[in-house]
Design an enzyme around this catalytic site. Sequence first.
Site, PDB file in Angstrom:
ATOM      1  N   ARG A 121      32.638   2.606  33.071  1.00  0.00           N
ATOM      2  CA  ARG A 121      31.752   2.942  34.210  1.00  0.00           C
ATOM      3  C   ARG A 121      31.002   1.737  34.790  1.00  0.00           C
ATOM      4  NH1 ARG A 121      27.490   6.037  30.307  1.00  0.00           N
ATOM      5  NH2 ARG A 121      27.750   4.386  28.783  1.00  0.00           N
ATOM      6  N   LYS A 134      38.989   8.350  16.582  1.00  0.00           N
ATOM      7  CA  LYS A 134      38.165   9.188  15.713  1.00  0.00           C
ATOM      8  C   LYS A 134      36.698   8.872  15.978  1.00  0.00           C
ATOM      9  CE  LYS A 134      36.600   5.997  12.951  1.00  0.00           C
ATOM     10  NZ  LYS A 134      35.420   5.741  12.222  1.00  0.00           N
ATOM     11  N   HIS A 136      43.011   4.449  12.125  1.00  0.00           N
ATOM     12  CA  HIS A 136      43.664   3.146  11.944  1.00  0.00           C
ATOM     13  C   HIS A 136      43.889   2.772  10.479  1.00  0.00           C
ATOM     14  CE1 HIS A 136      39.380   2.041  11.967  1.00  0.00           C
ATOM     15  NE2 HIS A 136      39.743   1.124  11.127  1.00  0.00           N
ATOM     16  N   LYS A 174      51.578   3.078   9.730  1.00  0.00           N
ATOM     17  CA  LYS A 174      52.727   3.628   9.009  1.00  0.00           C
ATOM     18  C   LYS A 174      53.079   2.794   7.778  1.00  0.00           C
ATOM     19  CE  LYS A 174      56.382   1.558  11.660  1.00  0.00           C
ATOM     20  NZ  LYS A 174      57.111   1.605  12.851  1.00  0.00           N
ATOM     21  N   GLU A 196      31.179  -1.475   3.046  1.00  0.00           N
ATOM     22  CA  GLU A 196      31.042  -2.510   4.072  1.00  0.00           C
ATOM     23  C   GLU A 196      29.720  -3.244   3.925  1.00  0.00           C
ATOM     24  OE1 GLU A 196      32.678  -1.414   8.258  1.00  0.00           O
ATOM     25  OE2 GLU A 196      32.000   0.429   7.317  1.00  0.00           O
ATOM     26  N   HIS A 247      38.845   8.605   7.673  1.00  0.00           N
ATOM     27  CA  HIS A 247      39.572   7.651   6.821  1.00  0.00           C
ATOM     28  C   HIS A 247      39.718   8.113   5.369  1.00  0.00           C
ATOM     29  CE1 HIS A 247      39.132   5.100  10.192  1.00  0.00           C
ATOM     30  NE2 HIS A 247      37.937   4.651   9.930  1.00  0.00           N
ATOM     31  N   LYS A 267      27.426   1.530   4.595  1.00  0.00           N
ATOM     32  CA  LYS A 267      27.168   0.324   5.391  1.00  0.00           C
ATOM     33  C   LYS A 267      26.092  -0.488   4.691  1.00  0.00           C
ATOM     34  CE  LYS A 267      29.278   1.473   9.383  1.00  0.00           C
ATOM     35  NZ  LYS A 267      30.466   0.732   9.796  1.00  0.00           N
TER      36      LYS A 267
HETATM   37  N1  NAP Z   1      34.490  -0.191  17.376  1.00  0.00           N
HETATM   38  C1  NAP Z   1      35.280   0.035  16.359  1.00  0.00           C
HETATM   39  O1  NAP Z   1      35.552  -0.837  15.520  1.00  0.00           O
HETATM   40  C2  NAP Z   1      35.899   1.393  16.175  1.00  0.00           C
HETATM   41  C3  NAP Z   1      36.737   1.585  15.068  1.00  0.00           C
HETATM   42  C4  NAP Z   1      37.350   2.826  14.908  1.00  0.00           C
HETATM   43  C5  NAP Z   1      37.114   3.821  15.823  1.00  0.00           C
HETATM   44  N2  NAP Z   1      36.292   3.603  16.888  1.00  0.00           N
HETATM   45  C6  NAP Z   1      36.079   4.699  17.837  1.00  0.00           C
HETATM   46  O2  NAP Z   1      36.495   4.287  19.130  1.00  0.00           O
HETATM   47  C7  NAP Z   1      35.661   4.877  20.118  1.00  0.00           C
HETATM   48  C8  NAP Z   1      35.055   3.762  20.951  1.00  0.00           C
HETATM   49  O3  NAP Z   1      34.272   2.949  20.114  1.00  0.00           O
HETATM   50  P1  NAP Z   1      33.574   1.626  20.612  1.00  0.00           P
HETATM   51  O4  NAP Z   1      32.952   1.011  19.415  1.00  0.00           O
HETATM   52  O5  NAP Z   1      34.504   0.803  21.403  1.00  0.00           O
HETATM   53  O6  NAP Z   1      32.436   2.230  21.549  1.00  0.00           O
HETATM   54  P2  NAP Z   1      31.561   1.488  22.621  1.00  0.00           P
HETATM   55  O7  NAP Z   1      31.500   0.029  22.339  1.00  0.00           O
HETATM   56  O8  NAP Z   1      30.293   2.245  22.739  1.00  0.00           O
HETATM   57  O9  NAP Z   1      32.400   1.675  23.972  1.00  0.00           O
HETATM   58  C9  NAP Z   1      32.438   2.883  24.663  1.00  0.00           C
HETATM   59  C10 NAP Z   1      33.240   2.704  25.931  1.00  0.00           C
HETATM   60  O10 NAP Z   1      33.214   3.950  26.653  1.00  0.00           O
HETATM   61  C11 NAP Z   1      32.742   3.690  27.969  1.00  0.00           C
HETATM   62  N3  NAP Z   1      31.966   4.832  28.455  1.00  0.00           N
HETATM   63  C12 NAP Z   1      30.999   5.519  27.811  1.00  0.00           C
HETATM   64  N4  NAP Z   1      30.571   6.541  28.586  1.00  0.00           N
HETATM   65  C13 NAP Z   1      31.288   6.485  29.720  1.00  0.00           C
HETATM   66  C14 NAP Z   1      31.322   7.271  30.882  1.00  0.00           C
HETATM   67  N5  NAP Z   1      30.532   8.349  31.058  1.00  0.00           N
HETATM   68  N6  NAP Z   1      32.204   6.944  31.843  1.00  0.00           N
HETATM   69  C15 NAP Z   1      33.006   5.876  31.721  1.00  0.00           C
HETATM   70  N7  NAP Z   1      33.020   5.075  30.640  1.00  0.00           N
HETATM   71  C16 NAP Z   1      32.175   5.392  29.650  1.00  0.00           C
HETATM   72  C17 NAP Z   1      31.876   2.469  27.872  1.00  0.00           C
HETATM   73  O11 NAP Z   1      31.820   1.889  29.137  1.00  0.00           O
HETATM   74  P3  NAP Z   1      30.554   1.104  29.728  1.00  0.00           P
HETATM   75  O12 NAP Z   1      30.540  -0.222  29.040  1.00  0.00           O
HETATM   76  O13 NAP Z   1      30.881   0.964  31.138  1.00  0.00           O
HETATM   77  O14 NAP Z   1      29.353   1.941  29.426  1.00  0.00           O
HETATM   78  C18 NAP Z   1      32.692   1.631  26.865  1.00  0.00           C
HETATM   79  O15 NAP Z   1      33.749   1.011  27.529  1.00  0.00           O
HETATM   80  C19 NAP Z   1      34.624   5.718  19.362  1.00  0.00           C
HETATM   81  O16 NAP Z   1      35.065   7.053  19.296  1.00  0.00           O
HETATM   82  C20 NAP Z   1      34.640   5.110  17.963  1.00  0.00           C
HETATM   83  O17 NAP Z   1      34.277   6.018  16.968  1.00  0.00           O
HETATM   84  C21 NAP Z   1      35.683   2.409  17.083  1.00  0.00           C
END
Ligand code: NAP
Length: 460
Positions: free
Chosen positions: A44, A145, A175, A179, A213, A237, A320
């Site tokens: 966004r 997830k 992740h 596989k 972690e 996980h 954590k």
């Molecule tokens: N980070 C990891 O290592 C990790 C590992 C495993 C799983 N995950 C999972 O992957 C998912 C994403 O994690 P993340 O750590 O990358 O989260 P994050 O850093 O908070 O990123 C969220 C993303 O969603 C976008 N977003 C949020 N609300 C929005 C909206 N209303 N409209 C458009 N875009 C929107 C944000 O965009 P803006 O920047 O524009 O707000 C950002 O690009 C989560 O479900 C998390 O549990 C993450």
Amino acid sequence: MKESVTLIIMGVTGDLAKRKLLPAIYSLVTKKKLKNFAVIGVSRSENSMSSIIGESKKFVKGSNQKVWNKIGKRSEYIKLNFEDSEGYKVFGKGCLSLEKRFRLSGKRIFYLATLPEHFPAIVKNLKEVEMGKNKEDWPKLVFEKPFGYDLSSARKLNKTILSLFKERQIYRIDHYLGKELVANISLLRFTNRIFEPLWCKDHIENVQIILNEELTIGSRGEFYDKYGVLRDMVQSHIFQLLSLIAMESPEKIEGEFVRDKKLEVFKNLNVKDVLLGQYESFKSESGVAANSTTPTFAALKVFVDTPRWKGVPFFLKTGKALNETKAVIYIKFKEVSCLLSKTCPSDTNYLIINLRTNEGVALEVNTKIPGKNEVEPVKLDFRIKNKYGPNTPEAYESLIEDIIAGNQYAFVRNDSIEYCWQALEPWLKKKISIHRYKKGSKGPKELNKWSEKNKIGWRS
Ligand SMILES: NC(=O)c1ccc[n+]([C@@H]2O[C@H](COP(=O)([O-])OP(=O)(O)OC[C@H]3O[C@@H](n4cnc5c(N)ncnc54)[C@H](OP(=O)(O)O)[C@@H]3O)[C@@H](O)[C@H]2O)c1
């Protein structure tokens, strides 16, 4: 890979996209596994793919600028609020024009790298503007997830998604379950005479799955405070790893064979006891409520009520801000009973499966100490890197390859996810004390008492 695909990352400015997804695409392009493609990044805020790629570069050691240039040329950033239905029309046009420019087939992968609360709006809107028009098994939708917040939200989510798309198009990602790992654990268990007959209640005393972690929650305060350790790590996980240890033998490591066997485990999960903790400075992390009662540490005692595992506890531990980072499964075998064991006490055998840093398998056996009639445990240690070199693909890389190829066995099926939530549900609702623990410690000191009560000597 012959497929021509459009990879659409919903949430491209996020941590996951920059740290894992774009580097995985980089690696696939470098290895020429991805040739005819385009990347569309969506989120966004005001942004550009060149700036996002710039940030992503630091997560790939010694990367080649030419490869990044290629990805950059084939990428486009589209600003969209996931909840804004009108915006999807502009998004759809942008997507079509990029596909036309690179003569792509229109086979799309929507990777939802964002919070689960946005999943329903995204799938409904994609369908509405016909970006998600079904053709054979395309488009494919990838869900990060946690899939849902609890049992009822996961059910509702499945219902919404499956009313618009077929399960064959859905990839619920975990992740930890690349596989390679699914096959590694399965083949180790089922193809070795020295393990297969022993893999049951008669010979195994307990199983310990530990995902520790050192890192705190970092910049993910808002997300973490809402979800906490049970939803973020255990439901996903840890239960998935448990299922690989506990499942019966599949006929093949492909298709639905593995997913059917894992389902039997999830149906029989029985969570008996839980200890929760929170690290001391958690409440002052950015995005976390000052009065937060969200747990950042959990220890669980779980049974799998199947004939194979009757009475064998699975001890699960994760947290954590702990003293160490590790992801290990310990299989503790029962003590031997023979005459010698009275005069020469020995330790029990452990099979140790290392999932992070020094990935591999070690078997701990008792061997004689030279000059003494005593034994001590010695590790027979196999490290994947030592034998096969350092170039085994990162989890996200092979998962994206699987999605393109349509291999679903390393992804979580709709029924499995609901049983996982069901097993945890009573503990999500129950009021349990949250014990404080110091950053860099082994967890709350109450863990000692809990471990004594549950007769678990954690392996370190
Ligand atoms: N980070 C990891 O290592 C990790 C590992 C495993 C799983 N995950 C999972 O992957 C998912 C994403 O994690 P993340 O750590 O990358 O989260 P994050 O850093 O908070 O990123 C969220 C993303 O969603 C976008 N977003 C949020 N609300 C929005 C909206 N209303 N409209 C458009 N875009 C929107 C944000 O965009 P803006 O920047 O524009 O707000 C950002 O690009 C989560 O479900 C998390 O549990 C993450």
